[in-house]
Design a protein around this motif. Structure first.
Motif, PDB file in Angstrom:
ATOM      1  N   ALA A 126      -4.128   3.275  -8.840  1.00 11.21           N
ATOM      2  CA  ALA A 126      -5.135   3.666  -7.849  1.00 11.21           C
ATOM      3  C   ALA A 126      -6.171   2.554  -7.679  1.00 11.21           C
ATOM      4  O   ALA A 126      -6.588   2.233  -6.565  1.00 11.21           O
ATOM      5  N   ASP A 159       0.831  -1.195   0.000  1.00 15.49           N
ATOM      6  CA  ASP A 159       0.000   0.000   0.000  1.00 15.49           C
ATOM      7  C   ASP A 159       0.872   1.254   0.000  1.00 15.49           C
ATOM      8  O   ASP A 159       0.667   2.180  -0.800  1.00 15.49           O
ATOM      9  N   GLY A 185       1.398   3.769  -3.114  1.00 13.06           N
ATOM     10  CA  GLY A 185       1.089   5.169  -2.818  1.00 13.06           C
ATOM     11  C   GLY A 185       2.225   6.106  -3.219  1.00 13.06           C
ATOM     12  O   GLY A 185       1.983   7.190  -3.773  1.00 13.06           O
ATOM     13  N   ARG A 186       3.452   5.669  -2.970  1.00 14.93           N
ATOM     14  CA  ARG A 186       4.591   6.507  -3.339  1.00 14.93           C
ATOM     15  C   ARG A 186       4.709   6.687  -4.846  1.00 14.93           C
ATOM     16  O   ARG A 186       5.064   7.766  -5.320  1.00 14.93           O
ATOM     17  N   ILE A 241       2.237   6.613  -6.885  1.00 16.97           N
ATOM     18  CA  ILE A 241       1.161   7.543  -7.244  1.00 16.97           C
ATOM     19  C   ILE A 241       1.573   8.982  -6.931  1.00 16.97           C
ATOM     20  O   ILE A 241       1.360   9.903  -7.735  1.00 16.97           O
ATOM     21  N   GLU A 242       2.205   9.177  -5.784  1.00 12.80           N
ATOM     22  CA  GLU A 242       2.695  10.523  -5.451  1.00 12.80           C
ATOM     23  C   GLU A 242       3.726  11.021  -6.461  1.00 12.80           C
ATOM     24  O   GLU A 242       3.722  12.194  -6.835  1.00 12.80           O
ATOM     25  N   ARG A 301      -1.560   6.281 -13.717  1.00 10.00           N
ATOM     26  CA  ARG A 301      -1.957   6.356 -12.306  1.00 10.00           C
ATOM     27  C   ARG A 301      -3.240   5.590 -12.004  1.00 10.00           C
ATOM     28  O   ARG A 301      -3.372   4.962 -10.955  1.00 10.00           O
ATOM     29  N   ALA A 350      -4.562  -0.201  -5.657  1.00  8.59           N
ATOM     30  CA  ALA A 350      -4.481   0.183  -4.242  1.00  8.59           C
ATOM     31  C   ALA A 350      -5.855   0.047  -3.593  1.00  8.59           C
ATOM     32  O   ALA A 350      -5.982  -0.449  -2.461  1.00  8.59           O
TER      33      ALA A 350
END
Lengths: 350, 350, 350, 350
Positions: free
Chosen positions: B176, B128, B132-133, B135-136, B172, B179
């Motif tokens: 997403a 997760d 997330g990283r 995506i950032e 992305r 995730a």
């Protein structure tokens, strides 16, 4: 200690193979890459591509070369391949006067593919010997019990009676065929790679063909007659042989597991595996593992064959896929030969 | 040093992942197997299946247990699974008075599958965090360059103009989605296994259901409501998620490699990989590796899914295939997240 | 009559499934593509993207549209996709005044992916019904014979006694789980595709989002909230479900084949397959086919997952791979449900 | 009209191959099965296994035999294999006096494997001719443009300049190698199958070896020297060749798609595929399809290799898997040769 069963504290005993793994350690790979660089320097000196003095210095440096492993790791991480870092270290070891002659005209893939060829070549004999041993074990089993009458099974049902010798012959013939094909496999795979950065040998000052032939000779490899950077069929030819071997053993393992079923009891296993909960169990562990390894190598062959789509002059994406898959297939095939020996030693037709 | 790239001196830097591999070491596996045996003893004592004194002795012995690794290896080789040897050692460590209460009513697969569930559970958070990283990093890239106009490419030909933000959104959204699906994946896989030798919990003296539920609670796992020895769908549910993640990253890697081609130059990579022969090269190494890992995990999913044919109450052949494949898929997926981070850090739309 | 078993004179009876195949015929595909074009025209007219008169003409033309099949074939051969040829024919059918409004702002992949979604949606119910029937057959078998005592088999050896009900529960639970997951699968896959040539809906005159939502509504599909041209995870989510279904059935088939072995005889098959040479044989044909189909779909899932690497905005190479594989997986899964029903009807615990 | 792209109204034009499919139609299969039965009767009469009169009656009946297709379909559905139904029909056609001599001592797998061998044999020549044509097209391209200077690409980046001839040689050499290997492939696969129900030829009254050799001779096949019912390596040897061919073509297709990118423009395609939305597009459709077919056949090889685990004397599960996969691989390989010809015709180095 690893996510790979090959280095796991206990699973390596079940699924690994020391001889097979030995061909793919970083130490062995490094040594055979150095063999390439030495042969390249010596041959290039013979052909006047680099000075003889440079070759002497390179050979001498290689003899005492101790790599900076951490830097090799960092180099591989950065460049996707270890060779740039290795060549840099080698050049430093050779010294300023001659260092630039190291790796003259060659490219990473020349080094690594040739190293692979040298290492796979060393496995041909063990494969031959170990397939031979399984065949001998089958011959022994036939001598002991070939005359016994057993039930043939077709489509998972009793069919007609056959002899144990018939059954054993069905296990042996595919192995004999595969052994017969091994020399050709060895010839296919044990060939030098030499093309330079874009495959046309343009950095070898007009001597690309002679250099390749002489390199092959010096390294005890064949000369494929061309640069195979992007033609990976010989890799899958070998892998298909491995898969067929695992398949032949897996078929035998499946048969033995079926024949050793409690209700069938055509084969009795002496010294099978124990259970944590049921002391009476005598599990056909090696027979089952043969099935596992056959299914594993079948799936891996499918994966490795994706690497045939090797785009352009050299593909990092496709090539790296080979590194992840081929060594595991070799080890699985060799581990299978070990398990085949074990399960045949344990098997008695009753 | 191994035939596996995960333990190789330099390839592990390129293709390994310490966090992922950490979940599959023999040490971690041993620790979580002991967690199972401790929880089993404690819960069985609560339910009166074994004496409380026995549970106390077992828990105490586990706290100081030091395995005989060589014997575990030999046990795995012999039995196809480490648990019989481990239980034997544990019983000896507990001592004659209570040793026989160790592993009461359980079977090898209860221990190992539960150990796997405990270990996979620890990976949900890292997945997760690391998705997330990425995506950032994509958000950051969008903030920097989303407004630039680039060419969309369809069927390998220039199509129409789009914004860099459109391109980035295409990378992305799948991440997403993945995730978003992770909690359900975690619930599917982080469940206790408890069925005893033939799956019906007959050795738990009528307390099979309560015991399973209480064990799950104690271990922080879910209770699947049944024994899943032979129902391996949750394994492939997880593996399919891994494969989709590798696929989403592989698609992004392929795109970046294409956009970073010299002739296209929509993306410029800062600090790509070097070449042993061509100093001017700036290779999209991480982008290529993302493609490699996607193809690898796709092939592995096909192999792992063969293990769904898990014959009878428990299959050695099918189960062992999972051990060979699943850990590699986890590591490949995590290594991909690392490479994705790297390549996005290097990427500039120009 | 074909290289495909699905159209073969006799193999289609063994390996085909009419309901499954019906969803993938060219007729069905054409009809659902026309559904897309009609809904597009109607919705675009509502939003003022095309004139209402044009929409009326398009709807009317579609109602009586008869394709030139040969030209569609030639178009697919030339363009790699049938849509350009189809749109050309449709425009001609609509006539010069309004023809250019056909397919306004859309792209081939919008048509075909939406057509696929419409067709897969129709299969959710049959899958549900047919999995339910297999579960009922298992319930019936349990009612008849669940109390019988049989031998559990672990690692291909007799383990301990269990009830037939235990065995049957082991077959049913995975199917119940898969049935439970079906609504979510249906939601994942039954979504509209609408992005236009490069995915950003730039040809829909600022109405891309509303248009997509309204199209979804009109077609009875979900709105995924984005254009998924290059995000193929929903395809493999569905395929993984198919593979798990085939795997669950393959596991049951393997078990039944093992239990029906002459020597084991826990299950007797009434009306199995005959042999050309051995009149006494009663072959567990459907049980074997279940194993075949499980292995087939496992391999296909590995192949289909390669298509996750869908480069750039739209990839001809990856997309076409889906066309070759997904329909076969659907049919294999449905054929498996048929064989499961057959073999359960034939099975008696004795 | 089918779930298979091979029979689909328009996709068959893109992905099918008439010559390849022709070898796998039910008509062709039936004819070659009848060839087997005729040769069997004739040879058995020569060896005195059946009366000469019976053979004459059988040959005569086969000449005018018209199958009841529906009954063949029903037979295949019931028995898992068409042969019992076919033999029944044949015996009826021969009449009561001699009918029982039809198929004497043989088994279903003898008929079908031999039929397969006869059909695959007919494909060796077309493969040879069509690979030869692609090589000629490459020679022509080299003659036209070999001297042009282009950029080599390694790891998806411009490397150094090479000649177009270098590039072309990289596409041709693997094909030349594969053509060179074709005679050996033909010999491996074009062999008779004859073992009787359990493989030991026990129903051939002591003449099994002679019968097999004479049958081979009569049918124009080789004599493998043993019954290969359960040794499927020759199937995967052939499939591996198909996969390598598709891989070599897929590599060329990938290269051409890359070289024909708008931004690269090393190759210009004349007459590529059109788009439904973008009239300016000139899509490298055949190049993309070559990549599709390579990935398809790689995955299929992995699936087919699972059938190497062919349990016992004859396995319905493993054998049926071959029927589902091998024909598709053949057609994919041949379709690839067609697309290769097309794309080379369209390609101009600029």
């Amino acid at each position: 200690m690893s996510a790979s069963v090959l280095e796991h504290g206990w699973l390596s005993h079940l699924l690994g193979d020391q001889e097979g793994q030995g061909a793919f350690t970083d130490e062995t790979e490094l040594r055979t890459m150095l063999d390439f660089e030495r042969a390249l320097a010596e041959t290039e000196a013979e052909l006047g591509i680099i000075p003889q003095k440079a070759a002497t210095a390179i050979v001498s440096a290689i003899e005492t070369f101790e790599p900076d492993w951490a830097a090799l790791g960092e180099g591989a991480r950065q460049d996707g391949v270890v060779v740039p870092a290795l060549v840099k270290q080698l050049r430093k070891a050779v010294g300023e006067a001659h260092g630039r002659h190291v790796h003259k005209g060659a490219t990473s893939q020349d080094v690594i593919d040739t190293s692979l060829a040298l290492r796979l070549k060393t496995l041909i004999k063990p494969f031959d010997v170990r397939v031979g041993r399984v065949i001998e074990a089958l011959n022994k089993l036939e001598a002991e019990a070939g005359g016994k009458t057993i039930w043939a099974q077709t489509r998972m049902q009793r069919a007609l009676e056959i002899s144990a010798a018939d059954k054993i012959a069905g296990w042996r013939q595919p192995l004999a065929n595969l052994a017969g094909g091994l020399p050709a496999i060895g010839e296919a795979i044990a060939v030098v790679q030499l093309g330079g950065p874009v495959g046309n040998g343009s950095g070898f000052e007009g001597h690309a063909r002679e250099l390749r032939a002489m390199m092959a000779e010096r390294l005890g490899l064949g000369d494929p007659g061309y640069c195979w950077h992007a033609d990976r069929a010989r890799i899958t030819t070998f892998a298909n042989w491995l898969c067929q071997l695992s398949g032949a053993l897996g078929k035998m393992g499946q048969d033995i597991a079926l024949l050793a079923q409690t209700e069938n009891a055509t084969i009795k296993l002496e010294g099978g595996g124990g259970s944590s909960a049921m002391p009476h169990k005598n599990n056909p562990v090696s027979a089952e593992i043969l099935v596992t390894l056959a299914r594993f190598n079948a799936a891996q062959l499918g994966g490795l064959s994706q690497a045939l789509v090797h785009e352009n002059e050299r593909s990092g994406a496709a090539w790296t896929l080979e590194w992840m898959i081929l060594p595991q297939m070799v080890v699985a095939a060799l581990a299978g030969l070990r398990h085949a020996g074990q399960v045949l030693d344990q098997s008695r037709f009753v």
